[in-house]
Design a protein around this motif. Structure first.
Motif, PDB file in Angstrom:
ATOM      1  N   LEU A 113      55.838  37.641  29.040  1.00 22.56           N
ATOM      2  CA  LEU A 113      54.382  37.501  29.100  1.00 22.56           C
ATOM      3  C   LEU A 113      53.817  38.704  29.850  1.00 22.56           C
ATOM      4  O   LEU A 113      54.084  38.886  31.042  1.00 22.56           O
ATOM      5  CB  LEU A 113      53.998  36.193  29.801  1.00 22.56           C
ATOM      6  N   ALA A 114      53.043  39.525  29.157  1.00 16.91           N
ATOM      7  CA  ALA A 114      52.564  40.790  29.720  1.00 16.91           C
ATOM      8  C   ALA A 114      51.048  40.818  29.789  1.00 16.91           C
ATOM      9  O   ALA A 114      50.362  40.398  28.843  1.00 16.91           O
ATOM     10  CB  ALA A 114      53.065  41.958  28.871  1.00 16.91           C
ATOM     11  N   GLY A 115      50.516  41.322  30.893  1.00 15.76           N
ATOM     12  CA  GLY A 115      49.073  41.518  31.001  1.00 15.76           C
ATOM     13  C   GLY A 115      48.273  40.235  30.920  1.00 15.76           C
ATOM     14  O   GLY A 115      47.197  40.212  30.308  1.00 15.76           O
ATOM     15  N   ILE A 116      48.749  39.173  31.561  1.00 12.04           N
ATOM     16  CA  ILE A 116      48.000  37.915  31.558  1.00 12.04           C
ATOM     17  C   ILE A 116      46.707  38.120  32.349  1.00 12.04           C
ATOM     18  O   ILE A 116      46.743  38.513  33.514  1.00 12.04           O
ATOM     19  CB  ILE A 116      48.821  36.778  32.177  1.00 12.04           C
ATOM     20  N   PRO A 117      45.545  37.855  31.740  1.00  9.55           N
ATOM     21  CA  PRO A 117      44.283  38.056  32.460  1.00  9.55           C
ATOM     22  C   PRO A 117      43.980  36.885  33.384  1.00  9.55           C
ATOM     23  O   PRO A 117      44.400  35.751  33.135  1.00  9.55           O
ATOM     24  CB  PRO A 117      43.249  38.145  31.330  1.00  9.55           C
ATOM     25  N   GLY A 118      43.246  37.170  34.445  1.00  5.92           N
ATOM     26  CA  GLY A 118      42.785  36.108  35.318  1.00  5.92           C
ATOM     27  C   GLY A 118      41.631  35.352  34.682  1.00  5.92           C
ATOM     28  O   GLY A 118      41.037  35.790  33.690  1.00  5.92           O
ATOM     29  N   ALA A 119      41.311  34.204  35.230  1.00  2.18           N
ATOM     30  CA  ALA A 119      40.228  33.383  34.706  1.00  2.18           C
ATOM     31  C   ALA A 119      38.911  34.150  34.759  1.00  2.18           C
ATOM     32  O   ALA A 119      38.524  34.682  35.803  1.00  2.18           O
ATOM     33  CB  ALA A 119      40.105  32.084  35.497  1.00  2.18           C
ATOM     34  N   ASP A 146      45.129  38.676  37.831  1.00  6.74           N
ATOM     35  CA  ASP A 146      45.090  37.937  39.094  1.00  6.74           C
ATOM     36  C   ASP A 146      46.531  37.906  39.602  1.00  6.74           C
ATOM     37  O   ASP A 146      47.302  37.003  39.294  1.00  6.74           O
ATOM     38  CB  ASP A 146      44.556  36.519  38.852  1.00  6.74           C
ATOM     39  N   ARG A 147      46.892  38.926  40.380  1.00  9.58           N
ATOM     40  CA  ARG A 147      48.291  39.065  40.759  1.00  9.58           C
ATOM     41  C   ARG A 147      48.768  37.951  41.680  1.00  9.58           C
ATOM     42  O   ARG A 147      49.932  37.540  41.631  1.00  9.58           O
ATOM     43  CB  ARG A 147      48.520  40.446  41.394  1.00  9.58           C
ATOM     44  N   GLU A 148      47.887  37.439  42.542  1.00 12.71           N
ATOM     45  CA  GLU A 148      48.286  36.330  43.403  1.00 12.71           C
ATOM     46  C   GLU A 148      48.629  35.101  42.572  1.00 12.71           C
ATOM     47  O   GLU A 148      49.605  34.390  42.866  1.00 12.71           O
ATOM     48  CB  GLU A 148      47.169  36.010  44.401  1.00 12.71           C
ATOM     49  N   ALA A 149      47.850  34.850  41.519  1.00 15.92           N
ATOM     50  CA  ALA A 149      48.142  33.716  40.638  1.00 15.92           C
ATOM     51  C   ALA A 149      49.457  33.924  39.905  1.00 15.92           C
ATOM     52  O   ALA A 149      50.223  32.973  39.696  1.00 15.92           O
ATOM     53  CB  ALA A 149      47.004  33.520  39.639  1.00 15.92           C
ATOM     54  N   LEU A 150      49.751  35.170  39.512  1.00 14.48           N
ATOM     55  CA  LEU A 150      51.001  35.445  38.820  1.00 14.48           C
ATOM     56  C   LEU A 150      52.200  35.240  39.744  1.00 14.48           C
ATOM     57  O   LEU A 150      53.249  34.741  39.311  1.00 14.48           O
ATOM     58  CB  LEU A 150      51.000  36.874  38.279  1.00 14.48           C
TER      59      LEU A 150
END
Length: 257
Positions: A120-126, A196-200
């Motif tokens: 999973l690459a480049g998942i965007p934040g909400a 959202d790196r913290e969410a990742l």
């Protein structure tokens, strides 16, 4: 026009597995030609499909249709038909990654589409979108790679402004609540303004078999950015480690330790 773009292992080599790539917002299959060729050179069969059509107001049916498309792509991916060469690894970028995570978190995934692992690459934040309406601004969010910028600009099928559209909240929620029971590699650029790196980090820590790789200087199109060679190598390392229970085949030491 064919439904897929295929990249084959070099002639004479045994195919080591099947990789199906799901593009993200605004992209076409052409954006993954370089990526597909790199993985294929390591004897993986790579098939790129079109981006998923996900309706946030009809999420269940949208994901069912998406799962059926993946199953059809996998079943017909081996030379002469007969199904995919395992391991089957699904790779998603941007909204394609979110759709994969949401799909794998629900029951009823077609057996042919059930992967052995997922990237999973480049998942965007909400709510994360690219501000501004200029194409150059969107390119700056996507990539600093001159070749990839040229590929996107010259591709008449690219939907400009797509990163200005939010990923459906229902889809993001379904992906966030998902807990895929297969090994997962999460990829994100540390210069991706949509991430959202913290969410990742929380997601990676919550999954039983997950690996989070942060690409130094990487932008949103992390599979195709300036560091694409290193990213492809990271993915191949992950694919090869699948055969060893996710234990790296090579352990690296450094004088910097």
């Amino acid at each position: 026009m064919p439904e897929y773009t295929d990249h084959h292992a070099p002639e004479g080599l045994r195919t080591r597995g099947t990789v199906i790539v799901v593009p993200g917002r605004g992209e076409t299959r052409a954006a993954y030609t370089r990526f597909g060729r790199r993985l294929a050179a390591d004897a993986y069969r790579v098939r790129v499909i079109d981006p998923p059509d996900i309706d946030g107001n009809d999420l269940a049916d949208s994901l069912t249709r998406f799962g059926d498309r993946l199953a059809a792509a996998a079943e017909d991916s081996a030379t002469g038909g007969g199904g995919a060469v395992r391991p089957l690894v699904l790779v998603g970028a941007d909204r394609g990654a979110v759709a994969l995570a949401a799909l794998l978190g629900r029951d009823g995934v077609p057996p042919a589409a059930r992967p052995d692992a997922v990237v999973l690459a480049g998942i965007p934040g909400a709510g994360a979108t690219a501000a501004g309406g200029r194409w150059e601004d969107e390119l700056d969010v996507r990539t600093s790679c001159p070749a990839h910028r040229g590929t996107l600009t010259e591709d008449a099928g690219v939907r400009r402004g797509a990163l200005g559209e939010e990923v459906p909240r229902a889809l993001l929620t379904a992906a966030r609540d998902s807990a895929p029971d297969v090994p997962a590699l999460l990829l994100v650029g540390d210069a991706d303004p949509l991430a959202d790196r913290e969410a990742l980090v929380r997601t990676a820590q919550s999954l039983p078999r997950a690996r989070l790789s942060v690409v130094r200087g990487g932008h949103h199109d992390v599979l195709n950015d300036l560091q694409h060679r290193s990213v492809a190598a990271e993915i191949v390392t992950f694919l090869e480690a699948l055969r060893e229970g996710l234990v790296p085949v090579v352990t690296v030491g450094s004088s910097a330790w």
